[in-house]
Design a protein around this motif. Sequence first.
Motif, PDB file in Angstrom:
ATOM      1  N   ALA A  78      -9.163  16.532  51.219  1.00 55.43           N
ATOM      2  CA  ALA A  78      -9.326  17.781  50.476  1.00 55.43           C
ATOM      3  C   ALA A  78      -7.954  18.235  50.015  1.00 55.43           C
ATOM      4  CB  ALA A  78      -9.984  18.845  51.337  1.00 55.43           C
ATOM      5  N   GLY A  79      -7.901  18.960  48.891  1.00 52.08           N
ATOM      6  CA  GLY A  79      -6.613  19.387  48.353  1.00 52.08           C
ATOM      7  C   GLY A  79      -6.627  20.835  47.916  1.00 52.08           C
ATOM      8  N   ARG A  80      -5.448  21.469  47.965  1.00 53.57           N
ATOM      9  CA  ARG A  80      -5.318  22.865  47.567  1.00 53.57           C
ATOM     10  C   ARG A  80      -3.853  23.139  47.211  1.00 53.57           C
ATOM     11  NH1 ARG A  80      -2.883  25.171  51.938  1.00 53.57           N
ATOM     12  NH2 ARG A  80      -3.191  24.110  53.951  1.00 53.57           N
ATOM     13  N   PRO A  81      -3.581  24.259  46.537  1.00 53.03           N
ATOM     14  CA  PRO A  81      -2.184  24.594  46.234  1.00 53.03           C
ATOM     15  C   PRO A  81      -1.399  24.857  47.518  1.00 53.03           C
ATOM     16  CG  PRO A  81      -3.703  25.879  44.882  1.00 53.03           C
ATOM     17  CD  PRO A  81      -4.520  25.225  45.949  1.00 53.03           C
ATOM     18  N   ALA A  82      -0.172  24.356  47.549  1.00 53.63           N
ATOM     19  CA  ALA A  82       0.724  24.642  48.664  1.00 53.63           C
ATOM     20  C   ALA A  82       1.843  25.570  48.224  1.00 53.63           C
ATOM     21  CB  ALA A  82       1.312  23.349  49.213  1.00 53.63           C
ATOM     22  N   ALA A  83       1.752  26.070  46.988  1.00 53.56           N
ATOM     23  CA  ALA A  83       2.723  27.016  46.438  1.00 53.56           C
ATOM     24  C   ALA A  83       1.960  27.968  45.526  1.00 53.56           C
ATOM     25  CB  ALA A  83       3.818  26.288  45.673  1.00 53.56           C
ATOM     26  N   SER A  84       2.511  29.143  45.327  1.00 51.33           N
ATOM     27  CA  SER A  84       1.806  30.154  44.540  1.00 51.33           C
ATOM     28  C   SER A  84       1.565  29.713  43.109  1.00 51.33           C
ATOM     29  CB  SER A  84       2.608  31.462  44.547  1.00 51.33           C
ATOM     30  OG  SER A  84       3.916  31.254  44.011  1.00 51.33           O
ATOM     31  N   GLU A  85       2.433  28.843  42.568  1.00 53.75           N
ATOM     32  CA  GLU A  85       2.278  28.395  41.181  1.00 53.75           C
ATOM     33  C   GLU A  85       1.367  27.176  41.060  1.00 53.75           C
ATOM     34  OE1 GLU A  85       6.192  26.424  42.575  1.00 53.75           O
ATOM     35  OE2 GLU A  85       4.979  28.202  42.997  1.00 53.75           O
ATOM     36  N   GLY A  86       0.799  26.711  42.173  1.00 51.33           N
ATOM     37  CA  GLY A  86      -0.055  25.541  42.112  1.00 51.33           C
ATOM     38  C   GLY A  86       0.757  24.263  41.987  1.00 51.33           C
ATOM     39  N   TRP A  87       0.218  23.267  41.301  1.00 57.25           N
ATOM     40  CA  TRP A  87       0.941  22.011  41.155  1.00 57.25           C
ATOM     41  C   TRP A  87       0.478  21.246  39.922  1.00 57.25           C
ATOM     42  CZ3 TRP A  87      -3.562  22.221  43.828  1.00 57.25           C
ATOM     43  CH2 TRP A  87      -4.439  21.123  43.752  1.00 57.25           C
ATOM     44  N   ASP A  88       1.390  20.411  39.395  1.00 54.50           N
ATOM     45  CA  ASP A  88       1.078  19.438  38.347  1.00 54.50           C
ATOM     46  C   ASP A  88       1.306  18.053  38.942  1.00 54.50           C
ATOM     47  OD1 ASP A  88       0.941  21.689  36.774  1.00 54.50           O
ATOM     48  OD2 ASP A  88       2.703  21.199  35.553  1.00 54.50           O
ATOM     49  N   TYR A  89       0.496  17.084  38.541  1.00 50.13           N
ATOM     50  CA  TYR A  89       0.752  15.725  38.996  1.00 50.13           C
ATOM     51  C   TYR A  89       0.219  14.687  38.033  1.00 50.13           C
ATOM     52  CZ  TYR A  89      -4.000  15.640  41.264  1.00 50.13           C
ATOM     53  OH  TYR A  89      -5.338  15.679  41.546  1.00 50.13           O
ATOM     54  N   ARG A  90       0.715  13.471  38.245  1.00 53.04           N
ATOM     55  CA  ARG A  90       0.257  12.286  37.521  1.00 53.04           C
ATOM     56  C   ARG A  90      -0.307  11.329  38.558  1.00 53.04           C
ATOM     57  NH1 ARG A  90       2.517  11.638  32.376  1.00 53.04           N
ATOM     58  NH2 ARG A  90       3.955  13.326  31.824  1.00 53.04           N
ATOM     59  N   VAL A  91      -1.497  10.788  38.274  1.00 49.59           N
ATOM     60  CA  VAL A  91      -2.171   9.941  39.249  1.00 49.59           C
ATOM     61  C   VAL A  91      -2.596   8.617  38.625  1.00 49.59           C
ATOM     62  CG1 VAL A  91      -3.932   9.875  41.052  1.00 49.59           C
ATOM     63  CG2 VAL A  91      -3.151  12.091  40.178  1.00 49.59           C
ATOM     64  N   PHE A  92      -2.383   7.540  39.372  1.00 44.06           N
ATOM     65  CA  PHE A  92      -2.972   6.239  39.078  1.00 44.06           C
ATOM     66  C   PHE A  92      -4.136   6.055  40.044  1.00 44.06           C
ATOM     67  CE2 PHE A  92       1.514   5.951  38.160  1.00 44.06           C
ATOM     68  CZ  PHE A  92       1.654   5.131  37.047  1.00 44.06           C
ATOM     69  N   TYR A  93      -5.341   5.901  39.541  1.00 48.56           N
ATOM     70  CA  TYR A  93      -6.481   5.548  40.392  1.00 48.56           C
ATOM     71  C   TYR A  93      -6.699   4.048  40.246  1.00 48.56           C
ATOM     72  CZ  TYR A  93      -7.603  10.446  41.190  1.00 48.56           C
ATOM     73  OH  TYR A  93      -7.558  11.765  41.589  1.00 48.56           O
ATOM     74  N   VAL A  94      -6.412   3.313  41.318  1.00 49.34           N
ATOM     75  CA  VAL A  94      -6.354   1.859  41.258  1.00 49.34           C
ATOM     76  C   VAL A  94      -7.466   1.243  42.112  1.00 49.34           C
ATOM     77  CG1 VAL A  94      -4.872  -0.153  41.563  1.00 49.34           C
ATOM     78  CG2 VAL A  94      -3.846   2.081  41.062  1.00 49.34           C
ATOM     79  N   PRO A  95      -8.317   0.405  41.527  1.00 47.01           N
ATOM     80  CA  PRO A  95      -9.383  -0.245  42.301  1.00 47.01           C
ATOM     81  C   PRO A  95      -8.815  -1.092  43.433  1.00 47.01           C
ATOM     82  CG  PRO A  95      -9.737  -0.536  39.948  1.00 47.01           C
ATOM     83  CD  PRO A  95      -8.351   0.023  40.107  1.00 47.01           C
ATOM     84  N   PRO A  96      -9.484  -1.141  44.580  1.00 54.25           N
ATOM     85  CA  PRO A  96      -8.997  -1.956  45.701  1.00 54.25           C
ATOM     86  C   PRO A  96      -8.778  -3.414  45.325  1.00 54.25           C
ATOM     87  CG  PRO A  96     -10.724  -0.486  46.453  1.00 54.25           C
ATOM     88  CD  PRO A  96     -10.673  -0.356  44.956  1.00 54.25           C
ATOM     89  N   GLY A  97      -9.660  -3.953  44.483  1.00 60.41           N
ATOM     90  CA  GLY A  97      -9.523  -5.357  44.112  1.00 60.41           C
ATOM     91  C   GLY A  97      -8.225  -5.665  43.399  1.00 60.41           C
ATOM     92  N   LEU A  98      -7.725  -4.719  42.620  1.00 57.60           N
ATOM     93  CA  LEU A  98      -6.484  -4.939  41.889  1.00 57.60           C
ATOM     94  C   LEU A  98      -5.295  -4.960  42.835  1.00 57.60           C
ATOM     95  CD1 LEU A  98      -4.924  -5.317  39.308  1.00 57.60           C
ATOM     96  CD2 LEU A  98      -5.018  -2.852  38.923  1.00 57.60           C
ATOM     97  N   LEU A  99      -5.246  -4.016  43.789  1.00 60.90           N
ATOM     98  CA  LEU A  99      -4.140  -4.027  44.753  1.00 60.90           C
ATOM     99  C   LEU A  99      -4.212  -5.258  45.647  1.00 60.90           C
ATOM    100  CD1 LEU A  99      -3.627  -0.313  45.867  1.00 60.90           C
ATOM    101  CD2 LEU A  99      -2.389  -1.644  44.162  1.00 60.90           C
ATOM    102  N   ALA A 100      -5.430  -5.694  45.975  1.00 60.54           N
ATOM    103  CA  ALA A 100      -5.573  -6.919  46.765  1.00 60.54           C
ATOM    104  C   ALA A 100      -5.090  -8.128  45.977  1.00 60.54           C
ATOM    105  CB  ALA A 100      -7.026  -7.100  47.192  1.00 60.54           C
ATOM    106  N   GLU A 101      -5.338  -8.127  44.669  1.00 66.01           N
ATOM    107  CA  GLU A 101      -4.879  -9.218  43.807  1.00 66.01           C
ATOM    108  C   GLU A 101      -3.361  -9.263  43.763  1.00 66.01           C
ATOM    109  OE1 GLU A 101      -5.108 -10.511  39.088  1.00 66.01           O
ATOM    110  OE2 GLU A 101      -6.553  -9.066  39.877  1.00 66.01           O
ATOM    111  N   ILE A 102      -2.737  -8.097  43.671  1.00 63.79           N
ATOM    112  CA  ILE A 102      -1.280  -8.031  43.600  1.00 63.79           C
ATOM    113  C   ILE A 102      -0.643  -8.362  44.943  1.00 63.79           C
ATOM    114  CG2 ILE A 102       0.692  -6.496  43.232  1.00 63.79           C
ATOM    115  CD1 ILE A 102      -1.038  -4.966  41.218  1.00 63.79           C
ATOM    116  N   GLY A 103      -1.185  -7.790  46.023  1.00 66.71           N
ATOM    117  CA  GLY A 103      -0.565  -7.938  47.332  1.00 66.71           C
ATOM    118  C   GLY A 103      -1.067  -9.090  48.166  1.00 66.71           C
TER     119      GLY A 103
END
Length: 285
Positions: A78-103
Motif C-alpha cells: 500500500a502507498g501514501r504520501p510521506a510529505a505534505s506535497e505528495g510525490w512524483d515518480y517514474r515507474v517501470f512495470y516489468v514482467p517476471p519473465g523479462l527479468l528472468a530472461e535478463i538475469g
Amino acid sequence: MKGEQAGADRVRHSYAPGAGDVRLVTASFRTHHFVPHAHSEYAIAVIDRGAEAVRYRGADEHAGAGGLLLLDAEVIHAGRPAASEGWDYRVFYVPPGLLAEIGGRRPTFPAATPRDPELAARLVRVHRLLGEPGTSPLLACEQLHEVLALVLARHAACGPTQPSRASWPAAIGRIKGYLAADIGRTPSLAELAELVGMPRFVLLRAFRTVTGVTPHGYLLALRLRHAQQLLTAGHSVARAAADSGFYDQSHLHRHFRRTFAATPGQFARTGRACNDVQGGPATES
C-alpha cells in the motif's frame, strides 16, 4: 502503482518501444492513498519529487526524491504520501519473465528502498528516452536491457547466470550479415533473436561480448561507413544521409561529427577520412 486520477493527481501510462510488455508510468500524487494491492509485474521506480511511504512485507518503507523503490511481483503493498506535497515518480512495470530472461532466473529484491543515486539517475534517463517519440525500438530495447541488468546486478538477491558461449560467434556472424544486407532498415531485437534462436537479452549480451558494441551500435557503424563511401565518391550530404539509413542530414551530421571529429560537409570537401570507420564500429547513440 496504478491509481485513479483525482484532483491534482496525474498519471500517464505508455509502453516501451521494442519491449511492449514493459509498462511505463509517470505520475504525480498529492493526496492519493493506495489501498493494499499487488501487481503481476515487478515495480522499479524512482521518486522525482516529494516522498512516498509504502507498507511492504510488514514494514513501513520511505522513498524520497532521488530514491529507488523496488517491489517484487505479486507482493501486496500500500502507498501514501510521506510529505505534505505528495510525490512524483517514474515507474517501470516489468514482467517476471523479462527479468528472468535478463538475469537467468526470477529475482527478488531484498531491500525495497536501497540508496543508489547513480542508478536512480540512469533509470530516469532511460525512462525519458523510452517515452520520446521516434526512439528506435532497437535502441530502446538495448538501453532497457542495460539498466535492468544493472538493477539486478546491484540489488537482486540472485546474480545472473552465464549461458554457454560456444555458439555465440556463429550466431553473431549471422546477425552482422543480416544487418549489413539492409542498412536502411532497423530490425527489432526480437527479430534478431528469432533469426538465431536465442533469447533477446542473451543475444544482446552475446553481441556486445563478441563485437564490443550492441546491434544498434554496429548498425550505426555500417551506416556511417556507407555514408563515408558516398561522400568520397562525390555524392551530396543529403544523398549520403538518405542512402545510408539516416532520418535526415542532421541525424547524419550528429553521429558523423561525434565519430570522426568532422562534419559530413568537411569530410566531403577534404575528400579523405578524418577517422577510418573500417577500424571498428562507431560509438553507440
